[in-house]
Design an enzyme around this catalytic site. Structure first.
Site, PDB file in Angstrom:
ATOM      1  N   PHE A  91      32.069  44.795  43.536  1.00 52.21           N
ATOM      2  CA  PHE A  91      33.476  44.623  43.159  1.00 52.21           C
ATOM      3  C   PHE A  91      34.284  45.903  43.289  1.00 52.21           C
ATOM      4  O   PHE A  91      35.515  45.851  43.380  1.00 52.21           O
ATOM      5  CB  PHE A  91      33.576  44.043  41.744  1.00 52.21           C
ATOM      6  CG  PHE A  91      33.728  45.055  40.658  1.00 52.21           C
ATOM      7  CD1 PHE A  91      32.637  45.729  40.147  1.00 52.21           C
ATOM      8  CD2 PHE A  91      34.988  45.346  40.144  1.00 52.21           C
ATOM      9  CE1 PHE A  91      32.786  46.673  39.146  1.00 52.21           C
ATOM     10  CE2 PHE A  91      35.146  46.283  39.143  1.00 52.21           C
ATOM     11  CZ  PHE A  91      34.043  46.961  38.646  1.00 52.21           C
ATOM     12  N   LYS A  92      33.615  47.039  43.296  1.00 49.56           N
ATOM     13  CA  LYS A  92      34.378  48.287  43.340  1.00 49.56           C
ATOM     14  C   LYS A  92      35.193  48.429  44.633  1.00 49.56           C
ATOM     15  O   LYS A  92      36.142  49.201  44.687  1.00 49.56           O
ATOM     16  CB  LYS A  92      33.447  49.471  43.142  1.00 49.56           C
ATOM     17  CG  LYS A  92      32.890  49.496  41.714  1.00 49.56           C
ATOM     18  CD  LYS A  92      32.065  50.729  41.417  1.00 49.56           C
ATOM     19  CE  LYS A  92      31.707  50.831  39.950  1.00 49.56           C
ATOM     20  NZ  LYS A  92      30.766  49.782  39.524  1.00 49.56           N
TER      21      LYS A  92
END
Ligand SMILES: *Cc1c(COP(=O)(O)O)cnc(C)c1O
Length: 751
Positions: free
Chosen positions: A121-122
């Protein structure tokens, strides 16, 4: 700053600075008083947001939300849209962050956040941050050349996810160098390969023979070092950077809109977001969304056994409790669990193994602002008081290892949040149960996402009314933490290899790597030496390339026919029709590497329609024959190469006599180069209508130095141009194929 609303101006959580611009905050990262930056106010949503925003694409929605926090006097609307577009065109699915239903009966959904370049998700935040850095620098460097250009040196430490996402966010960015330290041999094999196989000249991996904490200490020492700060502009990409939080707000809204369109979402239904939490960055974005007005009933903090946040919500005490010895042992070294030995408990979800959560400070400020001052106090006074509270809590945390808040503040925190702690055993069980359950159809969760799903089921048991929907955030692709997944699904390893492992991960570990080794014994001064030397080498190489254009750069690749059209690499996938718009503006980003010795080995064409990759279909759903595809590929390539050749010669080299101008175009496109085992891959793609042509070039060894232009970096020439595409474009291509000899029989010189 009269051009800025209160939510577009920033202050420090510890009261030291006020009235900062978005640009200042993004470039600075951390406030000089040690605090974190927050907007002076959380904006409220525009009046008709629910109806006006509900059908927006991810990018448009991001634009609407970001505009509330960034003044157009800082980033004009068109520029902001461009930054957003560049940031999310690297994602593999049209929805960027799709929401899927995991369990219809219990109304459990998954918000998949792992479709970016590094499969975690980063990417959502770091793709954006990389483009922001570049945007600000390019603007500051307008009309500057050589050493007068401002250069940003990003330094960070990673135990895995942050480093790879930062590298993919910053690779190839102009005027930015990135140094990422990782503990050697202690991050997962996939993550190490992801980081070190990136060959862009501005990416520097430093492997330290220590732990994550040693790396982190080096980073802190560098930021505190007056000497390097005199000569280099340092910047941080860790989760305290405000732009990262901002970027993460979008998907809470996007997912909400996707959910309420489902028939199972009734007028009386409510929604809870469940977030696997480590540093409190992801869920803090949810808090902003909720405070802005998103109707989320609760935000659910899901922790692993490093549960400082869970303990806070239970007791009001926020305390470090280092765990050492036997107690701390768990998790899988191959998944990166040994990266961090600062007293955290090692678990199966290493990206959440933390002792304290740095972003929690931001929540504390807002709670203190709300709870401890009365509306009759002047705003400036209330802000100062909130800063005083935060400063004293954080001071206690530092000197005494913890602090306790009173009931009033705890109640305020409990109004928006709930928390659950999930053990390793429960994590494995959840992966197993989800895979086996009939409703979720063989879905494979990664251990971090499993923590969210487990917490969602626990919350679903107690939440009222029963029509509560839970959206659990899926933060990583299962292949990133494959050892834990394989442990949970030990009977299914063949399935995992065949169906779950993304193509991007196959063969990754055999690719060439670039990494410098730093000895812990040399201390942070050793790191400083490496950073200074490598930035210097990079700048010199860039200057050289700018000042001495080699004529070989003007020649086109020598395309030979050998295995030019080999479709073995194409996979047939589902076809989704594009929206019925017949005319679209085609924006083509092309990158080519002009090396006479290159031969094209393999070309694949995929038309990315409506979020799914499909092949041999035109965007209107008609099947294309193999000849159609050949013609289309050739036509695109032919046009592109011709165009570049003409463009560079006429527009740039002849007029200006240097490559400089051509090179400034590089920043207009993402980075499309990839190293493959065979050589370099030249990707020609048209982002807005998603035609994607990938050509693998092979370069014989003697040509490599030329190719690299003596610097460890290839010279890339990028152009951006637009062609209107209509249905007749495709017909035209087809007719061309029918009425003329196949163009690929031409020799390269005729190009
Ligand atoms: C970073 C990370 C988290 C934790 O996110 P925070 O913003 O630190 O709370 C969870 N899962 C994965 C896979 C991550 O990489």
């Amino acid at each position: 700053m009269s051009s800025h609303t209160a939510s577009q101006r920033y202050l420090s959580t510890r009261g030291g600075s006020y009235d900062l611009s978005f640009e200042q905050v993004v470039l600075k990262g951390l406030a000089s008083d040690g605090g974190l930056f927050i907007p002076e106010e959380i904006p409220t949503l525009p009046k008709d947001w629910a109806s006006n925003w509900q059908h927006l694409s991810f990018e448009h929605l991001a634009y609407e939300i970001f505009s509330l926090y960034i003044s157009p006097s800082e980033i004009p609307a068109a520029d902001l849209k461009g930054i957003i577009h560049r940031s999310y065109s690297t994602f593999r699915v049209k929805d960027i962050t799709p929401t899927v239903t995991l369990d219809e009966k219990n109304n459990i959904h998954l918000l998949e956040l792992f479709h970016g370049p590094t499969f975690a998700f980063k990417d959502v935040a770091l793709q954006f941050l990389g483009n922001l850095f570049e945007y600000f620098l390019v603007r500051r460097n307008e009309n500057k050349t050589g050493r007068s250009r401002e250069h940003l040196t990003v330094v960070g430490a990673t135990s895995g996810d942050t480093g790879s996402a930062a590298i993919y966010g910053l690779r190839g960015k102009k005027d930015v160098s990135v140094f990422i330290m990782h503990p050697q041999g202690k991050v997962s094999a996939v993550q190490e390969a992801q980081m070190t196989t990136v060959m862009d000249a501005n990416v520097h991996n430093l492997a330290v023979d220590g732990t994550f904490d040693d790396c982190q200490d080096f980073v802190k020492a560098l930021f505190a070092d007056p000497e390097i700060n005199k000569t280099h502009r340092l910047a941080a990409v860790n989760s305290i950077n405000w732009a990262r939080i901002l970027a993460q707000i979008t998907y809470y809204f996007y997912s909400y809109f996707q959910l309420i369109r489902q028939p199972s979402f009734l007028p009386a239904s409510t929604v809870r977001f469940v977030v696997p939490t480590g540093n409190f960055g992801d869920i803090l974005a949810g808090y902003f969304a909720k405070r802005m007005g998103l109707p989320a009933e609760k935000l659910v903090v899901a922790t692993n056994e490093n549960d400082i946040l869970h303990r806070f919500w239970q007791s009001g005490k926020y305390e470090k409790q280092p765990v050492h010895g036997k107690e701390a042992e768990g998790g899988i070294p191959e998944d990166g669990v040994k990266a961090d030995e600062g007293g955290v408990k090692e678990t199966l979800s290493p990206a959440m193994d933390i002792l304290v959560s740095s972003n929690f400070e931001r929540l504390l400020w807002f709670l203190a602002y709300e709870v401890y001052s009365t509306n009759s106090d002047a705003v400036s006074q209330r802000r100062a008081q909130a800063g005083d509270h935060v400063r004293s809590w954080l001071n206690d945390l530092k000197t005494e290892g913890g602090f306790r808040v009173d009931q009033q503040l705890l109640k305020a925190a409990q109004a928006d949040f709930e928390s659950y702690r999930v053990s390793d055993e429960e994590t494995l069980e959840t992966i197993k149960d989800t895979f086996a359950s009939a409703s979720s159809k063989g879905y494979v969760l990664d251990p971090h996402s499993a923590i969210g799903v487990h917490a969602a089921y626990r919350s679903a048991k107690v939440s009222t009314p029963p029509s509560t929907h839970h959206i659990a955030l899926a933060t990583a692709h299962p292949a990133k933490f494959s050892n834990a997944v394989e442990r949970a699904l030990s009977d299914e390893n063949d399935h995992f290899q065949a169906n779950i492992l993304p193509d991007e991960f196959k063969g990754l570990e055999d690719k060439p790597r670039r990494v410098s080794h730093v000895r812990k014994a040399d201390g942070w001064e050793g790191v400083r030496r490496v950073v200074i030397a490598e930035v210097e080498a990079e700048l010199q190489a860039a200057e050289k390339a700018a000042n001495s254009p080699s004529h070989s750069l003007l020649r086109l690749p020598n395309i030979t026919r050998s295995s030019f059209f080999d479709f073995t690499n194409i996979k047939r996938r589902d076809v989704l029709p594009l929206p019925p718009t017949r005319t679209r503006q085609l924006e083509t980003d092309t990158t080519t590497l002009l090396c006479p010795e290159a031969t094209i080995q393999r070309t694949t064409l995929a038309i990315h329609a409506g979020g799914k990759l499909c092949t041999r279909h035109d965007p209107y759903g008609q099947a294309l024959s193999k000849v159609d595809v050949l013609v289309l590929v050739y036509w695109m390539l032919f046009r592109t190469l011709n165009f570049i050749n003409m463009y560079i010669r006429r527009q740039y080299l002849h007029e200006e006599g240097t490559l400089n101008h051509a090179l400034t175009l590089v920043n207009d496109a993402g980075c499309f180069f990839q190293n493959t085992r065979q050589g370099r891959s030249l990707d020609v793609w048209a982002t807005s209508y998603h035609t994607y042509i990938s050509t693998v070039l092979s370069v014989p060894p003697p040509a490599r130095s030329l190719w690299m232009c003596e610097a460890p970096r290839c010279v890339t020439i990028t152009t951006v141009f637009s062609v209107p595409v209509t249905r007749s474009f495709f017909l035209g291509v087809k007719l061309l194929g029918a009425s003329q000899p196949p163009p690929y029989s031409r020799t390269p010189t005729q190009l």
